[in-house]
Write a protein that holds these residues in place. Sequence first.
Motif, short mmCIF file in Angstrom:
data_model
loop_
_atom_site.label_atom_id
_atom_site.label_comp_id
_atom_site.label_asym_id
_atom_site.label_seq_id
_atom_site.Cartn_x
_atom_site.Cartn_y
_atom_site.Cartn_z
N PHE A 85 20.65 21.64 -4.29
CA PHE A 85 20.50 23.45 -4.15
C PHE A 85 20.46 24.00 -2.93
O PHE A 85 21.08 25.20 -2.68
N ARG A 86 19.80 23.29 -1.78
CA ARG A 86 19.97 23.79 -0.63
C ARG A 86 21.29 23.76 0.00
O ARG A 86 21.70 24.75 0.75
N ARG B 197 24.33 24.31 -1.84
CA ARG B 197 24.95 25.24 -2.31
C ARG B 197 24.64 26.43 -1.90
O ARG B 197 25.51 27.34 -1.55
N SER B 198 23.36 26.78 -1.77
CA SER B 198 22.89 28.10 -1.37
C SER B 198 23.35 28.26 0.29
O SER B 198 23.85 29.38 0.72
N ARG C 115 27.12 28.92 0.79
CA ARG C 115 27.34 30.24 0.44
C ARG C 115 26.96 31.24 1.58
O ARG C 115 27.78 32.15 2.10
N GLU C 116 25.84 31.03 2.14
CA GLU C 116 25.50 31.78 3.28
C GLU C 116 26.36 31.72 4.43
O GLU C 116 26.90 32.37 5.25
#
Lengths: 216, 72
Positions: free
Chosen positions: B40-41, B43-44, B47-48
């Motif tokens: 999850f880290r 993926r986010s 994105r950043e």
Amino acid sequence: MEETKEQIGHMPRIGEMAPAFEAVTTHGMLKLEDFKGSWLILFSHPADFTPVCTTEFMAFAKIYPELQKRGVELLGLSVDSVSSHIAWARNVEEKTGVKIPFPIIADLNKEVSLAFGMIHPGQSKTETVRCVFIIDPNQKIRTILYYPLSTGRNMDEILRLIDALQTTDKHGVATPANWRPGDKVVVPPPNTQEMAEERLKQGYECIDWYLCKKKL
Amino acid sequence: MACVSPDGKPTESGAKMLRALRAGSKFPEEVAQETGLPLFRVRSGLRELSQADLVVEKTGKYEITDKGTALV
């Protein structure tokens, strides 16, 4: 006085898809979809720097390695700010040595709280009650627990629920009262008379045709 | 921002992800495996990094940009 829908929000149910969100957290902006493929425990607490919540966060941090072994992520939430969450997590670590390894949502605008029905105005109009949503890898809600503000959650039960849900998914069985990993599981009830008769010959431990258990 | 500091430089976890992409484009799952960061880290974070033009996404895989390469 009757509460408005805006004050209460949506009350999701077991079996529904979890409401999508994008939220500010102590680990940056996170979307629900970032957790796709993992189990997720989304839990809310009333407020940072409060005694019961502090004991719960320490307890969640303690079971986090066990949850990770089971492919489960944790995501906390309250209506406090990120700065408050960071200060609280740092304080917990400084005072107790327990590091909070999971992200915490700063739900200042209550968007996520309302989408998950975490505000119960009978308890508090501004704070979230103690909710636990267990969300499966397909992002479907599989369990919902609500605790009052005064009662801290039971981590053994949360781990037990994860074990039970994963056992159900893997083996297509149900789990009886007080089940623990290693105990016998319940074979799903038969749908026809023929299946009921066959079941009694299959060597299961049966009280009657509708209640049969087996070892995995 | 968890992976990009206000000054535009990657944080420690952001730099980890960028370094993992130096050898070639990867899916988030591969970046997670290589960096040891939770999926999850990753993926986010990707994105950043993408919003900061440090990586670019093509059909699910991420590759480091020249701007990203210059920072790690």
